[in-house]
Design a protein around this motif. Structure first.
Motif, short mmCIF file in Angstrom:
data_model
loop_
_atom_site.label_atom_id
_atom_site.label_comp_id
_atom_site.label_asym_id
_atom_site.label_seq_id
_atom_site.Cartn_x
_atom_site.Cartn_y
_atom_site.Cartn_z
N LEU A 56 -36.42 1.90 91.12
CA LEU A 56 -35.83 1.07 92.57
C LEU A 56 -34.19 1.41 92.64
O LEU A 56 -33.73 1.47 93.66
CB LEU A 56 -35.68 -0.63 92.00
CG LEU A 56 -35.21 -1.47 92.78
CD1 LEU A 56 -35.86 -1.39 94.44
CD2 LEU A 56 -35.07 -2.66 92.28
N ALA A 57 -33.44 1.82 91.62
CA ALA A 57 -32.11 2.04 91.81
C ALA A 57 -31.84 3.60 92.30
O ALA A 57 -31.23 3.74 93.10
CB ALA A 57 -31.46 2.22 90.45
N GLU A 58 -32.96 4.24 91.98
CA GLU A 58 -32.95 5.78 92.35
C GLU A 58 -33.31 5.97 94.02
O GLU A 58 -32.84 6.62 94.83
CB GLU A 58 -33.68 6.55 91.58
CG GLU A 58 -33.85 8.17 92.06
CD GLU A 58 -34.32 9.29 90.89
OE1 GLU A 58 -34.62 10.30 91.10
OE2 GLU A 58 -34.61 8.76 89.91
N PHE A 59 -34.56 5.23 94.22
CA PHE A 59 -35.21 5.35 95.57
C PHE A 59 -35.03 4.20 96.50
O PHE A 59 -35.35 4.45 97.64
CB PHE A 59 -36.73 5.69 95.21
CG PHE A 59 -36.78 6.84 94.46
CD1 PHE A 59 -36.67 8.22 95.17
CD2 PHE A 59 -37.37 6.77 93.11
CE1 PHE A 59 -36.84 9.14 94.25
CE2 PHE A 59 -37.78 7.86 92.52
CZ PHE A 59 -37.44 9.25 92.95
N GLY A 60 -34.67 3.14 96.22
CA GLY A 60 -34.32 1.95 97.07
C GLY A 60 -35.61 1.18 97.25
O GLY A 60 -36.93 1.72 97.05
N PRO A 61 -35.32 -0.23 98.03
CA PRO A 61 -36.48 -1.04 97.92
C PRO A 61 -37.54 -0.62 99.07
O PRO A 61 -38.57 -1.14 98.84
CB PRO A 61 -35.82 -2.26 98.28
CG PRO A 61 -34.39 -1.92 98.90
CD PRO A 61 -34.22 -0.77 98.24
N ALA A 62 -37.03 0.43 99.97
CA ALA A 62 -38.05 0.69 100.87
C ALA A 62 -39.22 1.59 100.39
O ALA A 62 -40.34 1.73 100.95
CB ALA A 62 -37.30 1.48 102.00
N ARG A 63 -39.02 2.22 99.23
CA ARG A 63 -39.92 3.10 98.54
C ARG A 63 -40.60 2.73 97.30
O ARG A 63 -41.35 3.31 96.73
CB ARG A 63 -39.23 4.47 98.39
CG ARG A 63 -38.96 5.23 99.69
CD ARG A 63 -38.18 6.61 99.47
NE ARG A 63 -39.30 7.72 98.84
CZ ARG A 63 -38.87 8.67 98.40
NH1 ARG A 63 -37.61 8.86 98.10
NH2 ARG A 63 -39.92 9.38 97.88
N VAL A 64 -40.02 1.45 96.97
CA VAL A 64 -40.75 0.99 95.68
C VAL A 64 -40.85 -0.59 95.85
O VAL A 64 -39.91 -1.58 96.13
CB VAL A 64 -39.62 1.11 94.52
CG1 VAL A 64 -40.26 0.37 93.21
CG2 VAL A 64 -39.05 2.47 94.26
N ARG A 65 -42.10 -0.55 96.54
CA ARG A 65 -42.45 -2.02 96.84
C ARG A 65 -43.35 -2.87 95.96
O ARG A 65 -44.26 -2.55 95.56
CB ARG A 65 -43.20 -1.66 98.35
CG ARG A 65 -42.24 -1.19 99.44
CD ARG A 65 -43.16 -1.05 100.66
NE ARG A 65 -42.44 -0.52 101.59
CZ ARG A 65 -41.77 -1.17 102.71
NH1 ARG A 65 -41.90 -2.52 102.47
NH2 ARG A 65 -41.00 -0.67 103.44
N ASP A 66 -43.08 -3.98 95.88
CA ASP A 66 -43.90 -5.04 95.07
C ASP A 66 -44.47 -5.81 95.92
O ASP A 66 -44.33 -6.22 97.27
CB ASP A 66 -43.19 -6.21 94.41
CG ASP A 66 -42.30 -5.55 92.96
OD1 ASP A 66 -42.93 -4.45 92.24
OD2 ASP A 66 -41.33 -6.17 92.34
N LEU A 67 -46.12 -5.63 95.59
CA LEU A 67 -47.17 -6.18 96.70
C LEU A 67 -47.62 -7.73 96.22
O LEU A 67 -47.36 -8.04 94.93
CB LEU A 67 -48.12 -5.09 96.80
CG LEU A 67 -47.83 -4.08 97.35
CD1 LEU A 67 -49.09 -2.93 97.50
CD2 LEU A 67 -47.15 -3.84 98.77
#
Length: 340
Positions: A56-67
């Motif tokens: 999450l810190a490295e790639f941000g919320p747009a690329r790590v998505r909780d569904l």
């Protein structure tokens, strides 16, 4: 070394690679390489399952998505995102949960590229763990990969060690077709066979089997966790002068038929070890193929060591009895050699 340090691009690699490390490294490297790669699933931002530390810190919320907790929605959403240009990795956690999304898998994911005449690509990877042999009972302990072998349009990988898992997962993420990655949870705590890959371009091609142990008397083909059991059985049998060759297909679709057939042609005997249920298993397909393509080389019937055709009991004492084991493999090998 902390989990967050392991996720950083400059992380050090351990001498051997475990399953969770392999997943973490493969996903991190491919997300850093290609901004279209996105990670989707449940509880990823909190890293509950241990393979997304620091993402999450490295790639941000747009690329790590909780569904949302809906497998059908997760599978269908990822398929649509793939056709729109992303390259999703979907963490479905437990393989048994795939049943809640069967219509999406069979009617949409597997068929869309064909039905649109190749105009749509589906570069999507679905990861799910095989949580059997741990007292999780019938709703969580299925090993359903043979069901998906029956569906054209899906590629299927079942790695048996960390280095192969990393290389196969990276290959899957770069593939333009849907790939199902089945991860044997019984291997999570075990280190990989041989040293960890030294570079970020460690790729294992689909349709290329491995032979982790050469032998001359009998070929034992293992699926996923069955490879470890086969290697343990080979060690036991070697003490009695029986030479076992172990073949690890690594991918079930595509299957490396030439390597499997060539091994059995050399040894003249075959045992297939498959943690799935016996009927219509990967072991059944391999046995049928050997009878068709290597019948003249066989000096004994092909033997299958599989899980019994029963639901998984909650009782650990009962559950242990239904799966392949080193003892069952040793007995099957001895039967192919004419021993009783």
């Amino acid at each position: 070394m902390s989990a967050d340090t392991a996720a950083a691009p400059t992380r050090r690699r351990s001498a051997e690679l475990g399953f969770l490390q392999a997943i973490q490294q493969a996903q991190q490297e491919e997300m850093a390489r290609d901004e279209r790669v996105v990670l989707m699933g449940q509880d990823l931002r909190a890293n509950v399952f241990g393979a997304a530390a620091g993402f999450l810190a490295e790639f941000g919320p747009a690329r790590v998505r909780d569904l949302p907790l809906s497998e059908a929605a997760s599978v269908g959403m990822a398929a649509g995102a793939a056709m729109a240009g992303l390259r999703p990795i979907v963490d479905l956690t437990v393989a048994s949960f795939m049943f809640g999304a069967m219509d999406q898998f069979i009617s949409q994911v597997a068929k869309s590229r064909y039905m649109f005449g190749g105009q749509a690509r589906l570069p999507v990877v679905y990861r799910q763990a095989l949580y059997y042999h741990g007292g999780t009972a019938a709703h969580h302990a299925d090993r359903p990969y043979p069901m998906f072998m029956n569906v054209p349009g899906l590629k299927i990988i079942v790695p048996s060690n960390g280095p192969d898992l990393k290389g196969l997962l990276k290959t899957a993420i770069r593939d333009d077709n849907p790939v199902l990655c089945f991860e044997d949870a019984n291997l999570w705590g075990r280190r990989g066979r041989g040293p960890a890959p030294a570079d970020d371009e460690h790729l294992v091609p689909f349709g290329v089997a491995a032979i982790p142990r050469a032998g001359t008397d009998v070929t034992v083909i293992g699926i996923g966790g069955g490879v470890r059991l086969a290697l343990d059985a080979a060690d036991q049998l070697a003490a009695d002068g029986i030479s076992v060759e172990v073949v690890d297909p690594r991918t079930l679709v595509p299957m490396d038929w030439p390597t499997i057939v060539a091994s059995v042609a050399r040894t003249g005997r075959a045992v297939v070890v498959d943690p799935a249920n016996r009927t219509c298993s990967a072991a059944s397909e391999i046995a049928a193929h050997l009878v068709e393509e290597a019948f003249d080389a066989l000096r004994a019937p092909v033997r299958r060591v599989t899980t019994d055709d029963v639901h998984v009991p909650f009782s650990p004492a009962l559950e242990k009895q239904i799966y392949p084991s080193t003892e069952k493999i040793v007995a099957a090998v001895r039967r192919t050699l004419g021993e009783r």
